[in-house]
Design a protein around this motif. Structure first.
Motif, short mmCIF file in Angstrom:
data_model
loop_
_atom_site.label_atom_id
_atom_site.label_comp_id
_atom_site.label_asym_id
_atom_site.label_seq_id
_atom_site.Cartn_x
_atom_site.Cartn_y
_atom_site.Cartn_z
N GLY A 157 -12.60 -31.10 -10.19
CA GLY A 157 -12.23 -32.49 -10.02
C GLY A 157 -10.79 -32.81 -10.36
O GLY A 157 -10.13 -33.57 -9.65
N TYR A 158 -10.29 -32.24 -11.46
CA TYR A 158 -8.91 -32.54 -11.85
C TYR A 158 -7.92 -32.06 -10.79
O TYR A 158 -6.93 -32.73 -10.52
N GLU A 159 -8.18 -30.91 -10.20
CA GLU A 159 -7.28 -30.41 -9.17
C GLU A 159 -7.36 -31.25 -7.90
O GLU A 159 -6.36 -31.50 -7.24
N TYR A 210 -17.58 -36.71 -3.91
CA TYR A 210 -18.25 -35.42 -4.09
C TYR A 210 -18.43 -35.12 -5.57
O TYR A 210 -17.76 -35.70 -6.42
N ASN A 211 -19.32 -34.18 -5.86
CA ASN A 211 -19.52 -33.73 -7.24
C ASN A 211 -18.59 -32.57 -7.52
O ASN A 211 -18.48 -31.65 -6.72
N TYR A 212 -17.94 -32.63 -8.67
CA TYR A 212 -16.99 -31.60 -9.07
C TYR A 212 -17.29 -31.15 -10.49
O TYR A 212 -17.95 -31.86 -11.25
N THR A 213 -16.76 -30.00 -10.83
CA THR A 213 -16.80 -29.56 -12.21
C THR A 213 -15.55 -30.13 -12.88
O THR A 213 -14.52 -30.32 -12.23
N TRP A 214 -15.65 -30.39 -14.16
CA TRP A 214 -14.52 -31.00 -14.88
C TRP A 214 -13.97 -30.05 -15.94
O TRP A 214 -13.37 -30.46 -16.92
N LYS A 215 -14.19 -28.77 -15.71
CA LYS A 215 -13.60 -27.72 -16.54
C LYS A 215 -13.35 -26.53 -15.64
O LYS A 215 -13.79 -26.51 -14.47
N ARG A 216 -12.65 -25.55 -16.14
CA ARG A 216 -12.41 -24.35 -15.34
C ARG A 216 -13.74 -23.74 -14.93
O ARG A 216 -14.66 -23.66 -15.73
N PRO A 245 -9.58 -42.75 -10.83
CA PRO A 245 -10.65 -42.44 -11.79
C PRO A 245 -11.68 -41.52 -11.14
O PRO A 245 -11.96 -41.62 -9.95
N ARG A 246 -12.22 -40.62 -11.92
CA ARG A 246 -13.19 -39.67 -11.36
C ARG A 246 -14.41 -40.36 -10.78
O ARG A 246 -15.02 -39.83 -9.86
N SER A 247 -14.73 -41.55 -11.24
CA SER A 247 -15.88 -42.28 -10.71
C SER A 247 -15.68 -42.71 -9.26
O SER A 247 -16.63 -43.06 -8.57
N ASN A 248 -14.43 -42.69 -8.78
CA ASN A 248 -14.16 -43.06 -7.39
C ASN A 248 -14.36 -41.91 -6.41
O ASN A 248 -14.32 -42.12 -5.20
N LEU A 249 -14.53 -40.70 -6.93
CA LEU A 249 -14.71 -39.56 -6.04
C LEU A 249 -16.10 -39.55 -5.43
O LEU A 249 -17.08 -39.95 -6.06
#
Length: 95
Positions: free
Chosen positions: A39-41, A12-18, A6-10
């Motif tokens: 984030g997805y990558e 660092y901060n990421y973008t969630w779109k291109r 789940p993204r909440s486990n990351l």
């Protein structure tokens, strides 16, 4: 940790779109390169890392996930964007 991350486990901060560095879908390039800001990558890379580098019964912990993230963001790996090379670099540093 089991299965999908789940993204909440990351950590660092990421973008969630291109982001601005991405154009339209580029086919092969999107499959062989990783954008460490998206984030997805990052999630996909980490899931593949654990699946390919360890036996199936290995259950990575949150600390393991964060360790891979930290390795991905090392300054000396900032120019490494090819998935296969990054997999080698992360594996060498994770063990």
């Amino acid at each position: 940790m089991n299965g999908k991350i789940p993204r909440s486990n990351l950590k660092y901060n990421y973008t969630w779109k291109r982001d601005n560095g991405d154009g339209e879908y580029t086919g092969v390039q999107d499959r062989i390169r990783i954008d460490k800001d998206e984030g997805y990558e990052v999630i996909y890379f980490i899931e593949r890392f654990f699946k390919t580098q360890f036996i199936e019964s290995f259950q990575p912990s949150l600390a393991d996930l964060h360790r891979v993230e930290d390795i991905l963001h090392l300054p000396e790996l900032s120019s490494v964007v090819m998935r296969d090379q990054l997999m080698i670099e992360v594996a060498d540093r994770f063990r």
